[in-house]
Design an enzyme around this catalytic site. Structure first.
Site, PDB file in Angstrom:
ATOM      1  N   GLU A   1      -6.025   6.925  -1.086  1.00  0.00           N
ATOM      2  CA  GLU A   1      -5.950   5.774  -0.190  1.00  0.00           C
ATOM      3  C   GLU A   1      -6.570   4.537  -0.845  1.00  0.00           C
ATOM      4  OE1 GLU A   1      -4.625   5.100   2.784  1.00  0.00           O
ATOM      5  OE2 GLU A   1      -3.669   7.068   2.870  1.00  0.00           O
TER       6      GLU A   1
ATOM      7  N   HIS B   1       1.671   4.408  -3.037  1.00  0.00           N
ATOM      8  CA  HIS B   1       1.570   5.870  -3.000  1.00  0.00           C
ATOM      9  C   HIS B   1       2.690   6.503  -3.822  1.00  0.00           C
ATOM     10  CE1 HIS B   1      -1.764   6.519  -0.318  1.00  0.00           C
ATOM     11  NE2 HIS B   1      -1.216   5.873   0.685  1.00  0.00           N
TER      12      HIS B   1
ATOM     13  N   HIS C   1       0.830  -1.205   0.000  1.00  0.00           N
ATOM     14  CA  HIS C   1       0.000   0.000   0.000  1.00  0.00           C
ATOM     15  C   HIS C   1       0.866   1.258   0.000  1.00  0.00           C
ATOM     16  CE1 HIS C   1      -3.409   2.606   1.379  1.00  0.00           C
ATOM     17  NE2 HIS C   1      -2.412   3.247   1.974  1.00  0.00           N
ATOM     18  N   GLU C   2       1.849   1.310   0.892  1.00  0.00           N
ATOM     19  CA  GLU C   2       2.659   2.525   1.013  1.00  0.00           C
ATOM     20  C   GLU C   2       3.522   2.764  -0.225  1.00  0.00           C
ATOM     21  OE1 GLU C   2       2.093   4.637   3.253  1.00  0.00           O
ATOM     22  OE2 GLU C   2       0.811   3.374   4.492  1.00  0.00           O
TER      23      GLU C   2
END
Length: 264
Positions: free
Chosen positions: A190, A130, A126-127
């Protein structure tokens, strides 16, 4: 040149050069180069390493590095940097982050909630997403556009300007001015990172179904105290679980061997 003329020229440049699309096809405004963003990430990460205690436990670091390596091996070479740097910070914060320039930070408190390698891979996927989706560039560009009265072409991101624009740039990178405070991305960003990150961790050989268990753990860790979704920039835990479940059901099976990172 009058300020309104500067603004018009800046907007003309934006219209011609800054339009882009995210990995999911969402329209983005990106005003800064990959070199600019790498410079910001490098400077921010360097300051964090000076000001936030770094975990020195060999087992913990090897575990986190193993999971991060499995994730980043699935990513094509990025413009602006060659290798991903991973640091475990000693903090009770249940969080992690990734910065432009290939910087990954994991707070030791996360390992009490992401209880296995699959759940940690969910967070790191997920990070990192970004970064891959240029979300920091997008947020900083939005901030810059909101201040279009300034001469955009004068705002070069170098060491001298870094201090001047520190608060805006740290927010765009997802970091509070007081290090250790992670500021939320927008809800669409997100959700995008959830979907892109899920596919990334699955390609790396981890179990995507554990992403559901991770968010159940996150819900328990929050003590049910998350604000209503309409009042939050984050999707609610239930929305995240619903979206991830739908993505898992539509995702192909990947043949990558399962990593063996053990546990923290």
């Amino acid at each position: 040149m009058r300020s309104w003329t500067k603004a018009c020229c800046a907007l003309a440049v934006i219209g011609l050069t800054a339009c882009s699309a995210s990995p999911t096809g969402r329209n983005q405004l990106l005003l800064f180069s990959s070199q600019d963003m790498t410079s910001l990430g490098d400077q921010s990460f360097s300051q964090m390493k000076q000001e936030v205690p770094i975990n020195q436990d060999a087992k913990t670091n090897a575990y986190v590095q193993c999971v991060a390596n499995a994730i980043t091996r699935q990513i094509p070479k990025q413009s602006g940097f060659d290798n991903w740097e991973v640091v475990v910070f000693n903090s009770d914060e249940v969080n992690a982050f990734a910065l432009p320039g290939g910087k990954i930070g994991v707070y030791s408190g996360l390992l009490k909630v992401a209880v296995n390698e699959d759940q940690l891979a969910t967070v790191l996927g997920h990070e990192v997403s970004h970064v891959l989706a240029n979300h920091s560039n997008e947020r900083l560009s939005q901030t810059q556009l909101a201040n279009v009265g300034m001469q955009i072409t004068d705002v070069a991101i170098g060491s001298t300007q870094y201090a001047q624009y520190k608060e805006a740039t740290m927010a765009a990178l997802g970091l509070g001015v007081q290090y250790g405070v992670i500021l939320p991305y927008g809800r669409s960003q997100e959700s995008e990172a959830d979907i892109v990150g899920l596919e990334l961790m699955a390609k790396a050989g981890f179990d995507p179904k554990q992403s559901i268990e991770l968010w159940k753990n996150m819900d328990k860790a929050s003590g049910g105290g998350q604000p209503p979704e309409l009042l939050s920039t984050h999707p609610s835990h239930n929305t995240r679980i619903k979206d991830l479940t739908a993505k898992i059901q539509s995702m192909p099976a990947f043949s990558t061997p399962r990593p063996n990172c053990g546990s923290a």
